[in-house]
Design an enzyme around this catalytic site. Structure first.
Site, PDB file in Angstrom:
ATOM      1  N   ASP A  13     -26.261 -86.162  18.748  1.00  0.00           N
ATOM      2  CA  ASP A  13     -26.601 -86.439  19.846  1.00  0.00           C
ATOM      3  C   ASP A  13     -27.963 -85.321  19.670  1.00  0.00           C
ATOM      4  OD1 ASP A  13     -26.121 -88.004  21.386  1.00  0.00           O
ATOM      5  OD2 ASP A  13     -23.855 -86.920  21.171  1.00  0.00           O
ATOM      6  N   GLY A  15     -30.896 -85.064  18.136  1.00  0.00           N
ATOM      7  CA  GLY A  15     -32.943 -85.467  18.258  1.00  0.00           C
ATOM      8  C   GLY A  15     -33.197 -86.051  17.055  1.00  0.00           C
ATOM      9  N   LYS A  16     -32.065 -87.048  16.542  1.00  0.00           N
ATOM     10  CA  LYS A  16     -32.096 -87.382  15.628  1.00  0.00           C
ATOM     11  C   LYS A  16     -33.811 -88.247  15.602  1.00  0.00           C
ATOM     12  CE  LYS A  16     -28.122 -89.055  14.493  1.00  0.00           C
ATOM     13  NZ  LYS A  16     -27.561 -87.742  15.967  1.00  0.00           N
ATOM     14  N   GLY A  17     -33.413 -89.938  16.636  1.00  0.00           N
ATOM     15  CA  GLY A  17     -34.422 -90.734  16.865  1.00  0.00           C
ATOM     16  C   GLY A  17     -35.578 -89.954  17.294  1.00  0.00           C
ATOM     17  N   HIS A  43     -29.988 -92.945  20.056  1.00  0.00           N
ATOM     18  CA  HIS A  43     -30.997 -92.847  19.845  1.00  0.00           C
ATOM     19  C   HIS A  43     -32.475 -92.348  20.624  1.00  0.00           C
ATOM     20  CE1 HIS A  43     -29.411 -92.147  15.433  1.00  0.00           C
ATOM     21  NE2 HIS A  43     -28.869 -91.980  16.264  1.00  0.00           N
ATOM     22  N   THR A 294     -21.400 -88.576  31.890  1.00  0.00           N
ATOM     23  CA  THR A 294     -19.987 -88.947  32.084  1.00  0.00           C
ATOM     24  C   THR A 294     -19.909 -90.408  31.594  1.00  0.00           C
ATOM     25  OG1 THR A 294     -20.059 -86.763  32.719  1.00  0.00           O
ATOM     26  CG2 THR A 294     -18.256 -88.042  32.807  1.00  0.00           C
ATOM     27  N   LEU A 329     -36.271 -76.585  21.733  1.00  0.00           N
ATOM     28  CA  LEU A 329     -36.808 -75.522  22.273  1.00  0.00           C
ATOM     29  C   LEU A 329     -37.032 -74.839  23.417  1.00  0.00           C
ATOM     30  CD1 LEU A 329     -37.569 -74.675  18.782  1.00  0.00           C
ATOM     31  CD2 LEU A 329     -36.645 -73.345  20.081  1.00  0.00           C
ATOM     32  N   SER A 397     -38.859 -78.077  17.930  1.00  0.00           N
ATOM     33  CA  SER A 397     -39.384 -79.465  19.073  1.00  0.00           C
ATOM     34  C   SER A 397     -38.927 -79.340  20.260  1.00  0.00           C
ATOM     35  CB  SER A 397     -38.666 -80.830  18.994  1.00  0.00           C
ATOM     36  OG  SER A 397     -38.518 -81.844  19.624  1.00  0.00           O
ATOM     37  N   ARG A 398     -40.376 -79.553  21.689  1.00  0.00           N
ATOM     38  CA  ARG A 398     -40.712 -78.888  22.759  1.00  0.00           C
ATOM     39  C   ARG A 398     -39.799 -79.376  23.378  1.00  0.00           C
ATOM     40  NH1 ARG A 398     -40.662 -73.339  22.355  1.00  0.00           N
ATOM     41  NH2 ARG A 398     -40.940 -72.255  20.892  1.00  0.00           N
ATOM     42  N   SER A 399     -40.641 -80.798  23.569  1.00  0.00           N
ATOM     43  CA  SER A 399     -39.743 -81.555  24.190  1.00  0.00           C
ATOM     44  C   SER A 399     -39.592 -83.188  24.179  1.00  0.00           C
ATOM     45  CB  SER A 399     -41.497 -82.426  25.140  1.00  0.00           C
ATOM     46  OG  SER A 399     -42.354 -82.668  24.477  1.00  0.00           O
TER      47      SER A 399
END
EC number: 6.3.4.4
Length: 417
Positions: A13, A15-17, A43, A294, A329, A397-399
């Protein structure tokens, strides 16, 4: 050296995608190769116009016109989930995803029987659940190991008589072990699997060599190194090799050993979905992830401060990286700190693959460990992570969109112009 392999250096989780999507836009990419995991992958890719898809079996470059997906033999293929994913892609403007897909015929076939058995086992564990996604991926792998010559595989979808026999044997074995399963009759499954074989290009393992010669490929890993079947913290792991190993094997078989740059992905927060060690967990952190809610199978999505001890361990067992993509970030003002050591140890010692007793003992130590933090949040996260891990941060990455990514000047992975 124009190929890239993308691996998560945490619990998944990270951010690979979104990183794979960016790579497929920053350079001409022929194919995204999925090399582990299955339908449980999630992803997320968000486009500038707001369109969103959670990639599970299709490569996360599929929003990019012409970029293909290849599911290698290490992937657990679920045709029913794949069809549903293709439908969602069509609803957000990608109508040709199946036309751009190839699947290795040796890949294990995940079925409703595997899914039903997976859920029955997890429910039986009660409070001792492992945090399964409930989609049957681990069950499929376990059955393939126990019955390698009889386990259903993708190529069987082209031969109904063989598939019927293997599905019946699978159903009967699991029913004898677990009782009646909440799954349809074999005859009801056959048309769907036959339709899959008619719609999708099923290839053999030699196919990938031609793809690698045809153009740049991005190898997209699933889950995270800290969940690895052999190096993760047993029993809270996945039935999958989450390091670079499968991708390295595929490259070597294709005559291109070492021909891919290694990119690790990390959040500035260390997260985990479900139970298991998360030494830096801090429920007071003002963080949430609406795309990781969840759910009844995995449980809570948990947040912690950046765990440099765990991520250094991931780097060691994965064999190192050429660079790190540092994501989220935009959360740098949320009070996140860096943990460089625990109260009882400052290094997790890798062990030989296969020693699950050793990994379980390591899990027990982690569950009792307490983090020791730096005095305050770092002023410069990329530089602080570089110093803590000893590897360069090459992408930030910031978004969740590609527009939120930036290459650090003078680093690897610069866009091809």
């Amino acid at each position: 050296m124009n190929h890239v392999t993308v691996v998560d250096l945490g619990y998944g989780d990270a951010g690979k995608g979104t990183v794979v999507d960016w790579l497929c836009g920053a350079r001409p990419v022929h194919t995204v190769v999925r090399f582990n995991g299955g339908a449980q992958a999630a992803h997320n890719v968000v486009l500038r116009d707001g369109r969103h898809h959670t990639f599970a079996q299709f490569g996360a470059g599929t929003f990019r016109p012409g970029v293909r997906t290849h599911l290698a033999r290490h992937v657990v293929v679920d045709p029913l989930a794949l069809a549903a994913e293709a439908d969602h892609l069509a609803s957000v403007g990608v109508s040709d995803a199946l036309d751009r897909l190839t699947v290795d015929g040796e890949a294990l076939l995940s079925t409703p029987y595997h899914r039903a058995a997976n859920r029955a086992r997890e429910l039986a564990r009660g409070a001792d659940r492992h945090g399964s996604c409930g989609l049957g991926v681990g069950e499929t792998v376990a059955y393939g190991l126990a019955h390698p010559d009889e386990a259903p595989r993708v190529a069987d979808c082209r031969t109904p008589a063989v598939l019927r026999r293997r599905l019946a044997a699978l159903r009967d074995r699991l029913t004898a072990e677990l009782g009646p399963l909440n799954a349809p009759p074999v005859e009801d499954c056959l048309p769907a699997f036959g339709g899959f074989a008619d719609r999708v290009a099923i290839v053999d393992r030699t196919y990938l060599a031609g793809v690698l010669r045809a153009g740049t490929c991005v190898f997209e890993g699933a889950q995270g190194v800290l969940l690895d079947e052999w190096h993760g913290f047993h029993p809270y792991t996945t039935w999958s090799t989450t390091t670079f190993a499968n991708a390295d094997t595929l490259l070597a078989e294709a005559g291109q050993p070492g021909a891919a740059e290694r990119l690790g992905v990390l959040r500035i927060a260390t997260t985990r979905h479900g139970p298991g060690p998360l030494v830096t967990e801090d429920p007071a952190l003002p963080l949430a992830d609406p795309r990781n809610p969840t759910n009844p199978w995995q449980g809570r999505f948990r947040f912690g401060h950046f765990d440099a001890v765990a991520h250094r361990y991931a780097l060691e067992v994965a064999g190192g990286v050429d660079g790190v993509a540092l994501t989220h970030l935009d959360l740098a003002d949320r009070g996140l700190r860096i943990c460089r050591r625990y109260d009882t140890l400052d290094r997790l010692e890798p062990g030989p693959p296969g020693d699950l007793d050793r990994q379980a003992a390591l899990t027990a130590r982690l569950l009792a460990a307490r983090p020791v933090y730096d005095d305050g949040p770092p002023a410069d996260w990329p530089s602080a992570v570089e110093e803590a891990l000893g590897v360069p941060v090459v992408l930030t990455s910031r978004s969740p969109t590609a527009e939120g990514k930036a290459v650090r000047k003078g680093r690897l992975f610069a866009p091809v112009v």
